[in-house]
Design a protein around this motif. Structure first.
Motif, PDB file in Angstrom:
ATOM      1  N   PHE A 116      -1.583   8.400   4.724  1.00 30.48           N
ATOM      2  CA  PHE A 116      -0.167   6.832   4.370  1.00 30.48           C
ATOM      3  C   PHE A 116      -0.095   7.544   2.456  1.00 30.48           C
ATOM      4  N   LEU A 117       0.935   6.498   2.190  1.00 28.25           N
ATOM      5  CA  LEU A 117       2.706   7.341   1.019  1.00 28.25           C
ATOM      6  C   LEU A 117       1.500   6.011   0.526  1.00 28.25           C
ATOM      7  N   LEU A 118       1.602   7.099  -1.491  1.00 31.16           N
ATOM      8  CA  LEU A 118       0.349   6.112  -2.147  1.00 31.16           C
ATOM      9  C   LEU A 118       1.869   5.068  -2.941  1.00 31.16           C
ATOM     10  N   ARG A 119       2.392   6.630  -3.087  1.00 31.39           N
ATOM     11  CA  ARG A 119       3.965   6.278  -4.361  1.00 31.39           C
ATOM     12  C   ARG A 119       5.126   6.332  -3.862  1.00 31.39           C
ATOM     13  N   ALA A 120       6.142   6.431  -4.407  1.00 33.49           N
ATOM     14  CA  ALA A 120       7.456   6.514  -4.679  1.00 33.49           C
ATOM     15  C   ALA A 120       7.477   8.833  -4.128  1.00 33.49           C
ATOM     16  N   VAL A 121       8.084   9.141  -3.107  1.00 27.19           N
ATOM     17  CA  VAL A 121       8.248  10.408  -2.791  1.00 27.19           C
ATOM     18  C   VAL A 121       9.790  10.682  -2.970  1.00 27.19           C
ATOM     19  N   ASN A 122      10.244  12.242  -2.454  1.00 31.10           N
ATOM     20  CA  ASN A 122      11.387  12.174  -2.771  1.00 31.10           C
ATOM     21  C   ASN A 122      11.695  13.787  -1.701  1.00 31.10           C
ATOM     22  N   ASP A 177      -4.366   8.409 -11.253  1.00 38.63           N
ATOM     23  CA  ASP A 177      -3.387   9.714 -11.294  1.00 38.63           C
ATOM     24  C   ASP A 177      -2.427   9.045 -10.794  1.00 38.63           C
ATOM     25  N   SER A 178      -1.049   9.541 -11.476  1.00 36.20           N
ATOM     26  CA  SER A 178       0.272   8.933 -11.048  1.00 36.20           C
ATOM     27  C   SER A 178       0.913  10.639 -10.028  1.00 36.20           C
ATOM     28  N   SER A 179      -0.375  11.113  -9.999  1.00 34.55           N
ATOM     29  CA  SER A 179      -0.001  12.921  -8.641  1.00 34.55           C
ATOM     30  C   SER A 179      -0.518  12.727  -7.604  1.00 34.55           C
ATOM     31  N   ALA A 180      -1.377  11.567  -7.867  1.00 30.32           N
ATOM     32  CA  ALA A 180      -2.108  10.620  -5.830  1.00 30.32           C
ATOM     33  C   ALA A 180      -0.765  10.239  -5.025  1.00 30.32           C
ATOM     34  N   VAL A 236     -17.249  -2.205   3.164  1.00 26.62           N
ATOM     35  CA  VAL A 236     -16.432  -0.820   2.585  1.00 26.62           C
ATOM     36  C   VAL A 236     -15.300  -1.145   3.055  1.00 26.62           C
ATOM     37  N   GLN A 237     -15.522  -1.476   4.568  1.00 23.47           N
ATOM     38  CA  GLN A 237     -13.655  -1.554   4.886  1.00 23.47           C
ATOM     39  C   GLN A 237     -12.887  -2.588   4.678  1.00 23.47           C
ATOM     40  N   ARG A 238     -13.912  -3.716   3.916  1.00 18.05           N
ATOM     41  CA  ARG A 238     -12.625  -4.336   2.941  1.00 18.05           C
ATOM     42  C   ARG A 238     -12.206  -4.003   2.271  1.00 18.05           C
ATOM     43  N   GLU A 239     -13.240  -3.340   1.626  1.00 21.40           N
ATOM     44  CA  GLU A 239     -12.711  -2.924  -0.040  1.00 21.40           C
ATOM     45  C   GLU A 239     -12.056  -1.769   0.311  1.00 21.40           C
ATOM     46  N   ILE A 240     -11.284  -1.483   1.012  1.00 22.53           N
ATOM     47  CA  ILE A 240     -10.874  -0.472   1.489  1.00 22.53           C
ATOM     48  C   ILE A 240      -8.812  -1.166   1.832  1.00 22.53           C
ATOM     49  N   ILE A 241      -9.420  -1.990   2.705  1.00 20.22           N
ATOM     50  CA  ILE A 241      -7.896  -2.563   2.712  1.00 20.22           C
ATOM     51  C   ILE A 241      -7.724  -3.762   2.119  1.00 20.22           C
ATOM     52  N   GLU A 242      -8.278  -4.179   1.738  1.00 15.81           N
ATOM     53  CA  GLU A 242      -7.125  -4.445   0.281  1.00 15.81           C
ATOM     54  C   GLU A 242      -6.835  -3.920  -0.596  1.00 15.81           C
ATOM     55  N   TRP A 243      -7.020  -2.883  -0.829  1.00 19.42           N
ATOM     56  CA  TRP A 243      -6.062  -1.905  -1.833  1.00 19.42           C
ATOM     57  C   TRP A 243      -5.385  -0.822  -1.092  1.00 19.42           C
ATOM     58  N   LEU A 244      -6.019  -0.756   0.342  1.00 20.56           N
ATOM     59  CA  LEU A 244      -4.018   0.028   1.224  1.00 20.56           C
ATOM     60  C   LEU A 244      -3.422  -1.449   0.840  1.00 20.56           C
ATOM     61  N   ASP A 245      -3.532  -2.446   0.636  1.00 17.66           N
ATOM     62  CA  ASP A 245      -2.353  -3.778   0.943  1.00 17.66           C
ATOM     63  C   ASP A 245      -1.775  -3.583  -0.246  1.00 17.66           C
ATOM     64  N   ARG A 246      -2.493  -3.884  -1.743  1.00 18.74           N
ATOM     65  CA  ARG A 246      -2.381  -3.798  -3.315  1.00 18.74           C
ATOM     66  C   ARG A 246      -1.407  -2.722  -3.120  1.00 18.74           C
ATOM     67  N   ARG A 247      -2.064  -1.774  -2.574  1.00 19.58           N
ATOM     68  CA  ARG A 247      -1.044  -0.365  -2.653  1.00 19.58           C
ATOM     69  C   ARG A 247       0.760  -0.501  -2.592  1.00 19.58           C
ATOM     70  N   ILE A 248      -0.210  -0.251  -1.480  1.00 21.05           N
ATOM     71  CA  ILE A 248       1.510  -0.506  -0.444  1.00 21.05           C
ATOM     72  C   ILE A 248       2.108  -1.755  -0.001  1.00 21.05           C
ATOM     73  N   GLY A 249       1.406  -2.339   0.300  1.00 13.64           N
ATOM     74  CA  GLY A 249       2.284  -4.164   0.409  1.00 13.64           C
ATOM     75  C   GLY A 249       2.439  -4.075   1.307  1.00 13.64           C
ATOM     76  N   ARG A 255       8.471   2.401   1.957  1.00 12.11           N
ATOM     77  CA  ARG A 255       8.377   1.506   0.784  1.00 12.11           C
ATOM     78  C   ARG A 255       8.497   3.014  -0.212  1.00 12.11           C
ATOM     79  N   PHE A 256       8.408   4.037   0.362  1.00 16.80           N
ATOM     80  CA  PHE A 256       8.277   4.672  -1.157  1.00 16.80           C
ATOM     81  C   PHE A 256       8.659   5.841  -0.548  1.00 16.80           C
TER      82      PHE A 256
END
Length: 320
Positions: free
Chosen positions: A134-140, A289-292, A307-320, A56-57
């Motif tokens: 993992f990547l959290l945003r687009a990188v070049n 934080d756009s630099s994260a 805590v596992q569920r919270e992290i998994i939901e966050w990763l699915d939301r950020r990464i897809g 994705r990124f």
């Protein structure tokens, strides 16, 4: 510029892998050390986020090499007939340890990383990912290689024993007869710097994807075949080993082929050690934080279920 990604992965819950490790421990007569604890090889599905985040990124990666020990991640089976299928290359340990098969099987990421540059068809420029990175945003591409140089993230530090505080700490350890079996990350980074010719200081690498050049490692190990042999020979992690990614970094600095750029940073999550409130704060801060740009999630399967569920939901939301 052609750049490849390399990911190392193991499914420690696989009965075949457990049997292989148990058999080697029994044959060698070794008790199970901390470096052979089954949790070190557990798989909580991290490679799915790793691969998805790259697709994705960072779609500009030419090939994604996944280094395995007779296993194939399920996500690659799902992607085989997709538009991404041809971009993956599954690499078995037997390929990169060709000529060094006497050191297999290995259960040591440092030994495996030592041999990554031997992947057949690997691009000159490549980025190494642990499967929990993992990547959290687009990188070049320029975030890893720029102006013919390798982009490094970290900071310079003095070698242990070069400051009064470290000398005092070492003296106290000697007085107490400390015999810690912990395999230290910073100790191995300092050893790596000394091997590359830096006696007084070392560049402390942050725990995010590591850009490396194949020719740098190929030339180094051609000049020092004894170091290649000794570093890849340890079946389990050892204090005698250097970190190949750190050696590569210091060699690039030595030849003025490195650029320091800490404008992007990594979010380090250790949910089995950090309090749930701290994990939540880190996640919330990363979202604003756009630099994260990177996240490393260590030992997710050992964290409390909530805590596992919270992290998994966050990763699915950020990464897809």
């Amino acid at each position: 510029m052609t750049i490849d990604a390399v990911i190392t992965w193991v499914d420690g819950a696989d009965p075949a892998h457990r049997k292989k490790l148990d058999a080697w421990l029994a044959q060698s007569g070794n008790k199970r050390p901390a470096s052979a604890d089954r949790t070190r090889f557990n798989d909580a599905g991290e490679i799915d986020w790793c691969i998805r985040s790259i697709l994705r990124f960072a779609p500009w990666f030419r090939k994604i090499h996944v280094v395995v020990d007779g296993q194939v991640p399920a996500i690659l089976d799902r992607l085989r007939d997709s538009q991404f299928g041809e971009r993956f290359n599954v690499v078995d340990h037997r390929e990169i340890f060709a000529g060094f098969e006497q050191h297999l099987p290995t259960f040591n990421s440092r030994s495996i990383i030592t041999m990554l540059w031997r992947i057949q068809g690997l691009a000159e420029n490549f980025v190494y990912f642990n499967d929990d990175m993992f990547l959290l945003r687009a990188v070049n591409p320029e975030d890893f290689f720029r102006e013919g140089k390798v982009v490094q993230r970290g900071l310079w530090r003095m070698q242990s024993g070069k400051t009064w505080s470290s000398r005092l700490l070492n003296a106290l350890k000697r007085l107490r007869g400390s015999r810690s079996q912990k395999v230290g990350n910073l100790d191995s980074q300092q050893l790596s710097a000394r091997i590359a010719g830096f006696e007084d200081r070392y560049y402390r690498l942050y725990h995010n994807p590591y850009p490396m050049r194949r020719s740098t490692l190929q030339a180094f190990f051609a000049a020092h075949p004894d170091l290649l042999e000794s570093n890849c020979s340890h079946r389990l992690r050892s204090n005698e080993q250097f970190k190949t990614e750190a050696v590569a970094t210091h060699l690039e600095f030595l030849h003025d082929n490195a650029i320091v750029d800490n404008s992007l940073h990594v979010v380090q999550l250790k949910p089995s050690e950090q309090l749930p409130a701290r994990v939540k704060r880190k996640i919330t801060k990363a979202d604003s934080d756009s630099s994260a740009a990177f996240v490393c999630v260590q030992s997710l399967e050992l964290a409390p279920e909530a805590v596992q569920r919270e992290i998994i939901e966050w990763l699915d939301r950020r990464i897809g």
